[in-house]
Write a protein that holds these residues in place. Structure first.
Motif, PDB file in Angstrom:
ATOM      1  N   UNK A 142       0.592  -1.023  -0.206  1.00  0.00           N
ATOM      2  CA  UNK A 142       0.361  -0.026  -0.071  1.00  0.00           C
ATOM      3  C   UNK A 142       0.695   1.093  -0.006  1.00  0.00           C
ATOM      4  N   UNK A 143       1.835   1.538   0.322  1.00  0.00           N
ATOM      5  CA  UNK A 143       2.377   2.210   0.799  1.00  0.00           C
ATOM      6  C   UNK A 143       3.342   2.298  -0.830  1.00  0.00           C
ATOM      7  N   UNK A 144       3.805   1.506  -0.808  1.00  0.00           N
ATOM      8  CA  UNK A 144       4.697   1.402  -2.639  1.00  0.00           C
ATOM      9  C   UNK A 144       3.477   2.297  -3.612  1.00  0.00           C
ATOM     10  N   UNK A 145       2.124   1.704  -3.700  1.00  0.00           N
ATOM     11  CA  UNK A 145       1.351   2.426  -4.324  1.00  0.00           C
ATOM     12  C   UNK A 145       1.285   3.778  -4.546  1.00  0.00           C
ATOM     13  N   UNK A 146       1.016   3.901  -2.735  1.00  0.00           N
ATOM     14  CA  UNK A 146       0.356   5.578  -2.219  1.00  0.00           C
ATOM     15  C   UNK A 146       2.201   6.121  -3.048  1.00  0.00           C
ATOM     16  N   UNK A 147       2.824   5.966  -2.648  1.00  0.00           N
ATOM     17  CA  UNK A 147       4.739   6.347  -3.239  1.00  0.00           C
ATOM     18  C   UNK A 147       4.349   6.862  -3.930  1.00  0.00           C
ATOM     19  N   UNK A 148       4.216   6.025  -5.374  1.00  0.00           N
ATOM     20  CA  UNK A 148       3.912   6.302  -6.655  1.00  0.00           C
ATOM     21  C   UNK A 148       3.000   7.145  -7.050  1.00  0.00           C
ATOM     22  N   UNK A 149       1.924   7.370  -6.548  1.00  0.00           N
ATOM     23  CA  UNK A 149       0.779   7.806  -7.166  1.00  0.00           C
ATOM     24  C   UNK A 149       1.173   9.200  -6.856  1.00  0.00           C
ATOM     25  N   UNK A 150       1.327   9.698  -5.429  1.00  0.00           N
ATOM     26  CA  UNK A 150       1.642  10.691  -5.354  1.00  0.00           C
ATOM     27  C   UNK A 150       2.877  11.688  -6.148  1.00  0.00           C
ATOM     28  N   UNK A 151       3.966  11.016  -6.544  1.00  0.00           N
ATOM     29  CA  UNK A 151       4.559  11.246  -7.872  1.00  0.00           C
ATOM     30  C   UNK A 151       4.351  11.654  -8.669  1.00  0.00           C
ATOM     31  N   UNK A 182      -1.068  18.255   2.509  1.00  0.00           N
ATOM     32  CA  UNK A 182      -1.607  17.244   0.710  1.00  0.00           C
ATOM     33  C   UNK A 182      -1.170  16.352   0.969  1.00  0.00           C
ATOM     34  N   UNK A 183      -0.074  15.454   1.359  1.00  0.00           N
ATOM     35  CA  UNK A 183      -0.048  13.706   1.431  1.00  0.00           C
ATOM     36  C   UNK A 183       0.109  13.486   2.020  1.00  0.00           C
ATOM     37  N   UNK A 184      -1.745  13.985   2.930  1.00  0.00           N
ATOM     38  CA  UNK A 184      -2.176  13.180   4.215  1.00  0.00           C
ATOM     39  C   UNK A 184      -3.493  12.442   3.489  1.00  0.00           C
ATOM     40  N   UNK A 185      -3.707  11.511   3.370  1.00  0.00           N
ATOM     41  CA  UNK A 185      -4.465  10.564   2.418  1.00  0.00           C
ATOM     42  C   UNK A 185      -4.793   9.477   3.155  1.00  0.00           C
ATOM     43  N   UNK A 186      -6.169   8.448   2.481  1.00  0.00           N
ATOM     44  CA  UNK A 186      -6.869   7.022   3.434  1.00  0.00           C
ATOM     45  C   UNK A 186      -5.586   6.253   3.110  1.00  0.00           C
ATOM     46  N   UNK A 187      -5.429   5.466   4.171  1.00  0.00           N
ATOM     47  CA  UNK A 187      -4.837   3.655   3.929  1.00  0.00           C
ATOM     48  C   UNK A 187      -3.081   4.691   4.997  1.00  0.00           C
ATOM     49  N   UNK A 188      -2.580   5.146   3.381  1.00  0.00           N
ATOM     50  CA  UNK A 188      -1.102   5.649   4.295  1.00  0.00           C
ATOM     51  C   UNK A 188      -1.023   6.725   5.555  1.00  0.00           C
ATOM     52  N   UNK A 189      -2.118   7.625   5.863  1.00  0.00           N
ATOM     53  CA  UNK A 189      -2.272   8.584   6.401  1.00  0.00           C
ATOM     54  C   UNK A 189      -1.222   9.211   7.037  1.00  0.00           C
ATOM     55  N   UNK A 190      -0.879   9.589   7.533  1.00  0.00           N
ATOM     56  CA  UNK A 190       0.306  10.743   7.609  1.00  0.00           C
ATOM     57  C   UNK A 190       2.023  10.040   7.310  1.00  0.00           C
ATOM     58  N   UNK A 191       1.699   8.959   6.820  1.00  0.00           N
ATOM     59  CA  UNK A 191       3.468   7.735   6.689  1.00  0.00           C
ATOM     60  C   UNK A 191       3.973   8.375   5.748  1.00  0.00           C
ATOM     61  N   UNK A 192       3.334   9.505   4.403  1.00  0.00           N
ATOM     62  CA  UNK A 192       3.747  10.545   3.156  1.00  0.00           C
ATOM     63  C   UNK A 192       3.896  11.817   4.145  1.00  0.00           C
ATOM     64  N   UNK A 193       4.531  12.434   5.339  1.00  0.00           N
ATOM     65  CA  UNK A 193       5.365  14.101   4.883  1.00  0.00           C
ATOM     66  C   UNK A 193       6.464  13.522   5.018  1.00  0.00           C
TER      67      UNK A 193
END
Length: 224
Positions: A5-14, A154-165
């Motif tokens: 999940x982390x990997x998916x959101x990592x690239x979605x953000x980029x 603005x990278x506070x997202x469902x599932x990953x929450x604040x782990x993308x800060x």
């Protein structure tokens, strides 16, 4: 944290950030910039930084707001890539190589020493409410606001929450590397090895040695 999940959101953000940059390039007719994901990525970050400052006066950067923002960036990227030629689409090879390495770095390095003190608190605060004025007395760190905190929020997202800060630092490193590496490759292929080639190589070495600890970027190293 679930790694897939982390990997998916990592690239979605980029991808979303690049989408905003590509769209801005198209409306300003900046073809040379749009052909380099490094430049368009930094342009996307620049736009989102300004947007995050302005938008927080009116709305909290919550799940709903941020999900729409990221989704819109992805739509823009697909729209722009459909208009590109095959040469431009090959940008993904270098892009994926760099950001896969940075993904590993994002997993293994600790957070900045001040992250628990005020970096996290300020960034998370922006996701819960809007129009912050006079919050300095709550925490000394709140008196030293930074654009990086607004980007974090603005990278506070469902599932990953604040782990993308930490994503702003990751993307700045990645996009900067793309710009420099492409410059080195282009000069070598054209057999135009000059001062700029050696300066680019020196810059590449310096950035990746001095700034490799992503968690230590804090509020200033990314700007440097």
């Amino acid at each position: 944290m679930n790694i897939p999940i982390y990997f998916l959101f990592y690239f979605l953000i980029i991808f979303s950030v690049i989408g905003y940059g590509q769209f801005l390039c198209s409306i300003t007719n900046s073809k040379n910039i749009s052909e380099n994901f490094g430049y368009s990525g930094l342009l996307g970050l620049f736009f989102l930084t300004i947007y995050s400052y302005i938008s927080n006066f009116f709305i909290a950067h919550n799940f709903t707001h941020n999900s729409i923002l990221v989704l819109f960036g992805l739509i823009l990227l697909v729209y722009e890539l459909l208009k590109k030629n095959k040469k431009q689409k090959k940008e993904f090879t270098l892009f994926l190589f760099i950001f896969l390495i940075l993904f590993i770095s994002a997993l293994i390095y600790k957070t900045h020493d001040d992250f628990s003190y005020y970096h996290f608190a300020y960034s998370f605060y922006l996701t819960q409410n809007s129009s912050y004025i006079g919050i300095g007395p709550f925490n000394h760190g709140f008196r030293t606001q930074s654009s990086i905190f607004y980007m974090n929020s603005i990278f506070y997202l469902p599932f990953v929450k604040f782990y993308m800060f930490h994503m702003p630092a990751v993307m700045m490193m990645g996009f900067a590397n793309i710009i420099i590496i492409k410059k080195i490759i282009e000069n070598i292929k054209s057999k135009n090895v000059n001062f700029l080639t050696f300066f680019s190589l020196l810059s590449f070495l310096f950035i990746n040695i001095f700034f490799y600890r992503l968690a230590e970027h804090g509020t200033d190293r990314s700007a440097q």
